[in-house]
Scaffold this motif. Structure first.
Motif, PDB file in Angstrom:
ATOM      1  N   VAL A   1       0.861  -1.188   0.000  1.00  0.00           N
ATOM      2  CA  VAL A   1       0.000   0.000   0.000  1.00  0.00           C
ATOM      3  C   VAL A   1       0.891   1.228   0.000  1.00  0.00           C
ATOM      4  CG1 VAL A   1      -1.846  -1.200   1.212  1.00  0.00           C
ATOM      5  CG2 VAL A   1      -0.113   0.020   2.524  1.00  0.00           C
ATOM      6  N   PRO A   2       0.405   2.365  -0.520  1.00  0.00           N
ATOM      7  CA  PRO A   2       1.224   3.576  -0.528  1.00  0.00           C
ATOM      8  C   PRO A   2       1.553   4.037   0.888  1.00  0.00           C
ATOM      9  CG  PRO A   2      -0.640   3.785  -2.026  1.00  0.00           C
ATOM     10  CD  PRO A   2      -0.873   2.545  -1.230  1.00  0.00           C
ATOM     11  N   VAL A   3       2.811   4.382   1.103  1.00  0.00           N
ATOM     12  CA  VAL A   3       3.283   4.904   2.382  1.00  0.00           C
ATOM     13  C   VAL A   3       3.874   6.282   2.125  1.00  0.00           C
ATOM     14  CG1 VAL A   3       4.752   4.499   4.392  1.00  0.00           C
ATOM     15  CG2 VAL A   3       3.782   2.560   3.162  1.00  0.00           C
TER      16      VAL A   3
ATOM     17  N   SER B   1      -2.675   6.524  -5.133  1.00  0.00           N
ATOM     18  CA  SER B   1      -2.139   5.165  -5.119  1.00  0.00           C
ATOM     19  C   SER B   1      -1.265   4.948  -6.346  1.00  0.00           C
ATOM     20  CB  SER B   1      -3.284   4.154  -5.082  1.00  0.00           C
ATOM     21  OG  SER B   1      -2.792   2.846  -5.143  1.00  0.00           O
ATOM     22  N   ARG B   2      -0.017   4.633  -6.058  1.00  0.00           N
ATOM     23  CA  ARG B   2       0.914   4.384  -7.141  1.00  0.00           C
ATOM     24  C   ARG B   2       1.206   2.895  -7.198  1.00  0.00           C
ATOM     25  NH1 ARG B   2       3.704   8.881  -9.004  1.00  0.00           N
ATOM     26  NH2 ARG B   2       4.458   7.398 -10.519  1.00  0.00           N
TER      27      ARG B   2
ATOM     28  N   ALA C   1      12.480   3.814  -9.445  1.00  0.00           N
ATOM     29  CA  ALA C   1      12.576   4.969  -8.560  1.00  0.00           C
ATOM     30  C   ALA C   1      11.509   5.992  -8.878  1.00  0.00           C
ATOM     31  CB  ALA C   1      13.962   5.602  -8.680  1.00  0.00           C
ATOM     32  N   GLU C   2      11.076   6.063 -10.159  1.00  0.00           N
ATOM     33  CA  GLU C   2      10.073   7.041 -10.538  1.00  0.00           C
ATOM     34  C   GLU C   2       8.749   6.767  -9.865  1.00  0.00           C
ATOM     35  OE1 GLU C   2       7.868   8.667 -14.603  1.00  0.00           O
ATOM     36  OE2 GLU C   2       9.489   7.206 -14.688  1.00  0.00           O
ATOM     37  N   SER C   3       8.373   5.505  -9.748  1.00  0.00           N
ATOM     38  CA  SER C   3       7.090   5.175  -9.140  1.00  0.00           C
ATOM     39  C   SER C   3       7.167   5.142  -7.630  1.00  0.00           C
ATOM     40  CB  SER C   3       6.615   3.808  -9.644  1.00  0.00           C
ATOM     41  OG  SER C   3       7.549   2.819  -9.330  1.00  0.00           O
ATOM     42  N   ASP C   4       8.364   4.969  -7.065  1.00  0.00           N
ATOM     43  CA  ASP C   4       8.481   4.878  -5.616  1.00  0.00           C
ATOM     44  C   ASP C   4       8.729   6.224  -4.964  1.00  0.00           C
ATOM     45  OD1 ASP C   4      10.106   1.643  -5.607  1.00  0.00           O
ATOM     46  OD2 ASP C   4       8.016   2.194  -5.435  1.00  0.00           O
TER      47      ASP C   4
ATOM     48  N   LEU D   1       8.952   2.687   5.926  1.00  0.00           N
ATOM     49  CA  LEU D   1       8.539   1.449   6.560  1.00  0.00           C
ATOM     50  C   LEU D   1       7.082   1.128   6.237  1.00  0.00           C
ATOM     51  CD1 LEU D   1      10.152   1.999  10.072  1.00  0.00           C
ATOM     52  CD2 LEU D   1      10.872   0.304   8.387  1.00  0.00           C
ATOM     53  N   CYS D   2       6.835  -0.103   5.858  1.00  0.00           N
ATOM     54  CA  CYS D   2       5.465  -0.521   5.559  1.00  0.00           C
ATOM     55  C   CYS D   2       4.584  -0.472   6.799  1.00  0.00           C
ATOM     56  CB  CYS D   2       5.459  -1.933   4.977  1.00  0.00           C
ATOM     57  SG  CYS D   2       6.273  -2.085   3.368  1.00  0.00           S
ATOM     58  N   CYS D   3       5.188  -0.647   7.994  1.00  0.00           N
ATOM     59  CA  CYS D   3       4.397  -0.674   9.219  1.00  0.00           C
ATOM     60  C   CYS D   3       3.831   0.698   9.569  1.00  0.00           C
ATOM     61  CB  CYS D   3       5.232  -1.214  10.377  1.00  0.00           C
ATOM     62  SG  CYS D   3       6.784  -0.332  10.659  1.00  0.00           S
ATOM     63  N   LEU D   4       4.261   1.759   8.880  1.00  0.00           N
ATOM     64  CA  LEU D   4       3.665   3.070   9.134  1.00  0.00           C
ATOM     65  C   LEU D   4       2.193   3.100   8.759  1.00  0.00           C
ATOM     66  CD1 LEU D   4       6.456   5.519   7.891  1.00  0.00           C
ATOM     67  CD2 LEU D   4       5.935   4.835  10.233  1.00  0.00           C
ATOM     68  N   SER D   5       1.782   2.235   7.879  1.00  0.00           N
ATOM     69  CA  SER D   5       0.384   2.225   7.428  1.00  0.00           C
ATOM     70  C   SER D   5      -0.509   1.351   8.297  1.00  0.00           C
ATOM     71  CB  SER D   5       0.308   1.728   5.984  1.00  0.00           C
ATOM     72  OG  SER D   5       0.786   0.395   5.883  1.00  0.00           O
TER      73      SER D   5
END
Length: 346
Positions: free
Chosen positions: A175-177, A290-291, A327-330, A202-206
């Motif tokens: 999921v987007p963070v 959402s990317r 890197a462009e999408s992240d 970090l993914c856990c931020l979501s």
């Protein structure tokens, strides 16, 4: 009545649902199933009573059979082929000095296709690499670019918490963070503290972001002054875990009230515009878009058409074969990349 099995084709992969007629296949068994790419061996993870609501029954395939001893021999041979293909592809990448990193190689059960997963920071031309792979293995070749999050998911790593990374253990969809999540959770905006092994947030931020959104939607704005039944007050801090806010009165007295006690004071801002009818809460900012990784490059080549496909490829057609950097999408999910300073007009 057909049974519904939840299959997983890899340790870090998602669960896909299939129909099965064999009543003796249970959880933990390995079965042979046909996918959209070809035959594959999967492990039965769950026995479902019904299909997910978003999965049409006509799109569900059937399990062919349980894995036999001959199939296990084929799996061992494919594992050897995977290792050899990985070494061969890495050697060709070094020889042609391509700015790409090979992450993993997947060989379908019937060897009808070899899939090479890679990451690349810039646009590259790997037409000659595809030719080398097709001429070496005489089968369909697919080069699929992945992001750094998927790379960590495939390889596995230990996070800063001391546990195996969530993407490797149980996360199957990213999921987007955003950096806004870290700000709302009152975390120090230090990239080394809020970034994972992959270098992304970090993914856990979501995980708890929904709770923070609910709290902030009913919480007064920090640093603003409100007029209440007990006089003007200024909001100093907010504590989600206590569901409270810290206030400063005109008498320079600090109070801590719960949100229910705060609402009982009938707070209002003198300079704030009137709230619209219906009591809808105005949210600050716009939600993060959402990317996905749909922009990443996927190239497939067939031994029978490889020469014709690249024969008349000029510079204009090269864009269709170049890899797009992940890197462009992240970067849109990060918010940590330094921006170029704009010169102020005097």
């Amino acid at each position: 009545m057909k049974r519904i099995l939840g299959l997983k084709f890899s340790h870090y992969g998602q669960i896909y649902f299939f129909y099965c007629d064999d009543p003796f296949i249970g959880r933990g068994d390995r079965v042979l199933a046909e996918t959209g790419q070809g035959l594959g061996i999967a492990t039965v993870m769950t026995l479902a009573e019904r299909l997910p609501d978003d999965l049409p029954p006509e799109n569900v395939r059937e399990v062919l059979r349980k894995v036999t001893d001959e199939d296990l021999v084929t799996v061992e041979e494919n594992d050897t082929l995977t290792y050899d293909a990985h070494r061969f592809c890495e050697a060709r990448i070094r020889e042609r000095q391509l700015d790409m990193k090979l992450v993993d190689v997947e060989v379908l059960f019937d060897r009808s296709k070899l899939v090479f997963y890679f990451t690349a920071p810039t646009r590259i031309d790997f037409r000659e690499l595809v030719k080398d792979l097709v001429r070496e293995y005489h089968t369909r070749i697919e080069l699929r670019q992945i992001g750094v999050r998927h790379e960590t998911q495939m390889l596995g790593a230990v996070g800063s918490c001391g546990m195996v990374c969530c993407c490797r253990r149980f996360l199957r969809k990213f999921v987007p963070v955003t950096i806004k999540m870290a700000k709302e959770q009152n975390l120090f905006l230090n990239p080394s503290k809020i970034s994972g092994i992959c270098g992304r947030l970090l993914c856990c931020l979501s995980y708890e972001q929904e709770n923070y959104d609910i709290f902030h939607s009913s919480c007064p704005r920090l640093g603003k002054r409100y007029q209440t039944n007990r006089g003007p007050m200024k909001v100093l801090r907010a504590n989600m875990f206590r569901n409270s806010v810290a206030l400063l009165t005109d008498a320079n007295e600090e109070l801590e009230l719960t949100l229910d006690e705060w609402q009982a004071l009938e707070p209002r801002r003198p300079d704030a515009p009137p709230r619209p009818e219906g009591g809808e809460v105005r949210t600050e900012g716009k939600p993060a878009a959402s990317r996905t990784h749909d922009e990443l490059m996927v190239v497939m080549a067939d031994p029978e058409t490889i020469d014709d496909a690249f024969a008349d490829c000029d510079e204009a057609d090269q864009a269709g074969l170049d890899a797009l950097g992940d890197a462009e999408s992240d970067n849109a999910e990060e918010g940590l990349r330094p921006r170029k300073k704009r010169k102020r007009k005097r």
